[in-house]
Design an enzyme around this catalytic site. Structure first.
Site, PDB file in Angstrom:
ATOM      1  CB  THR A 243       9.639   4.056  -4.693  1.00 46.37           C
ATOM      2  OG1 THR A 243       8.674   3.054  -4.950  1.00 46.37           O
ATOM      3  CG2 THR A 243      10.648   4.074  -5.816  1.00 46.37           C
TER       4      THR A 243
ATOM      5  CB  SER B  30       2.953   3.547   1.040  1.00 47.36           C
ATOM      6  OG  SER B  30       2.524   3.453  -0.285  1.00 47.36           O
TER       7      SER B  30
ATOM      8  CB  THR C 136       3.911   7.163  -4.889  1.00 47.18           C
ATOM      9  OG1 THR C 136       4.092   5.901  -5.520  1.00 47.18           O
ATOM     10  CG2 THR C 136       5.188   7.979  -4.943  1.00 47.18           C
ATOM     11  CG  ASP C 137       2.011   2.077  -4.441  1.00 51.93           C
ATOM     12  OD1 ASP C 137       2.152   2.755  -5.485  1.00 51.93           O
ATOM     13  OD2 ASP C 137       2.575   0.974  -4.285  1.00 51.93           O
TER      14      ASP C 137
HETATM   15  N1  ASP Z   1       5.189   0.523  -3.612  1.00 52.69           N
HETATM   16  C1  ASP Z   1       5.802   1.806  -3.344  1.00 52.69           C
HETATM   17  C2  ASP Z   1       5.193   2.378  -2.088  1.00 52.69           C
HETATM   18  O1  ASP Z   1       4.126   2.908  -2.146  1.00 52.69           O
HETATM   19  C3  ASP Z   1       5.613   2.720  -4.515  1.00 52.69           C
HETATM   20  C4  ASP Z   1       6.249   4.078  -4.379  1.00 52.69           C
HETATM   21  O2  ASP Z   1       6.689   4.519  -3.345  1.00 52.69           O
HETATM   22  O3  ASP Z   1       6.310   4.773  -5.423  1.00 52.69           O
HETATM   23  O4  ASP Z   1       5.763   2.270  -1.046  1.00 52.69           O
END
Ligand code: ASP
Length: 333
Positions: free
Chosen positions: A12, A54, A85-86
């Site tokens: 993100t 991710s 973050t995922d």
């Molecule tokens: N879908 C995103 C990822 O994990 C979520 C994030 O980065 O907060 O790449």
């Protein structure tokens, strides 16, 4: 001034709005342009290793990250990896096993809102990550919303708001307050770094629900070298009418499969000996338990161990040997 390498992998933090939803498009250099004041904290060079949501990060990407850090290890004082973050907690755990005892900081960060948004946690997290990488905090950590979390202990606990990560069964390593890193714990890192480059990815996870069919367990055990079973509470396996999960587990472990009992409860870990439903599994060859390790850490630890050995005694020894404080009980108590 410390020299830090920033390695972009997507997420993100690097995402932009597209017709089909947020997608990682910004490069590390473009992210850095949003935090010009970083030049007052450390000298930064950057490279773009990946640019993925991710959700699409796989174990081979962990090995690419390790290869990249290894290649540049002597040239920098620390490393910042931006990551979605995922699955960041899985990657931070994986790198904790693949790069052990690193005297140099290897810091993961990301954000819940893209860096180009008016309201975003990206700039603070990125700046805090550089502050941490420019400190003398050794090993793999994750910096998010002002907290520094050990790489083996992080877990994503919120899907939208800024306090996205928690440190499970272990204290925060420190906090960042008003631009200052306050360290609560001081890690030691003698004898490192030690790099590894092998993983066995035939590791699976079965999360039990009331009434899970035994056939599901057999299906997964047939296909995996190691299976984690996230059971209930302190741990145990059902033996309802007509099915006994213990029998299945014993049959498969006799054929060389490995089973690790974990819990689906976030805090305090497993303790199979407490109830009859778990006690029966204690001491069964090929059955281990996670104790206070997170599922993310167990996933990475099993891939790392099975990448090195298939000897049952050695697997058990390595599993219960603490790496980067991933397990405190029973081994360290
Ligand atoms: N879908 C995103 C990822 O994990 C979520 C994030 O980065 O907060 O790449």
């Amino acid at each position: 001034m410390k020299k830090i390498l920033m390695i972009g992998t997507g997420g993100t933090i690097a995402s932009q709005v597209t017709e089909n939803g947020l997608a990682p498009e910004l490069t590390s250099a473009q992210l850095l342009a949003h935090i010009p004041a970083i030049s007052g904290i450390c000298e930064v060079e950057s490279l773009q290793l990946l640019n993925l949501d991710s959700t699409n990060i796989a174990p081979r990407h962990w090995l690419e990250m390790v290869g990249c850090i290894r290649e540049h290890y002597e040239d920098y004082d620390g490393f910042v990896l931006t990551h979605g973050t995922d699955t960041m907690a899985y990657t931070a755990a994986a790198l904790s096993y693949l790069i052990q005892k690193s005297p140099k900081p290897i810091v993961f960060t990301g954000a819940q809102k893209p860096i180009g948004f008016d309201v975003t946690d990206s700039k603070m997290n990125l700046t805090d990550a550089f502050r941490t990488a420019a400190s003398s905090l050794p090993g793999v950590s994750l910096v998010f919303n002002g907290k520094v979390i050990l790489g083996t202990r992080a877990q994503k606990i919120r899907s939208k708001s800024f306090e996205a990560f928690s440190s499970i069964n272990y204290p925060f390593l420190g906090v960042l307050r008003d631009g200052v890193l306050l360290r609560y714990l001081h890690e030691s890192c003698e004898g490192g770094p030690v790099f590894y480059d092998q993983l066995n990815t035939k590791v699976g996870l079965l999360k039990l629900i009331p009434g899970t069919e035994q056939a599901l367990l057999d299906y997964l055990l047939e296909r995996c070298d190691a299976l984690m079973i996230e059971s209930f509470g302190v741990g145990g396996l059902p033996d309802y009418e007509g099915s006994d999960f213990c029998d299945s587990v014993c049959r498969w472990t006799e054929r060389g499969k490995l089973v690790v009992l974990t819990t689906q409860v976030q805090n305090e870990g497993s303790d199979l000996g407490i109830y009859h439903v778990g006690h029966r599994l204690k001491g069964v060859p090929g059955v281990l338990e996670a104790f206070d390790m997170t599922t993310e850490a167990v996933t990475a630890k099993l891939m790392w161990i099975l990448g090195q050995t298939r000897d049952p005694a050695e697997i058990q020894r390595l599993f219960y040997t603490p790496v980067a404080h991933d397990i405190l009980w029973p081994a360290e108590c």
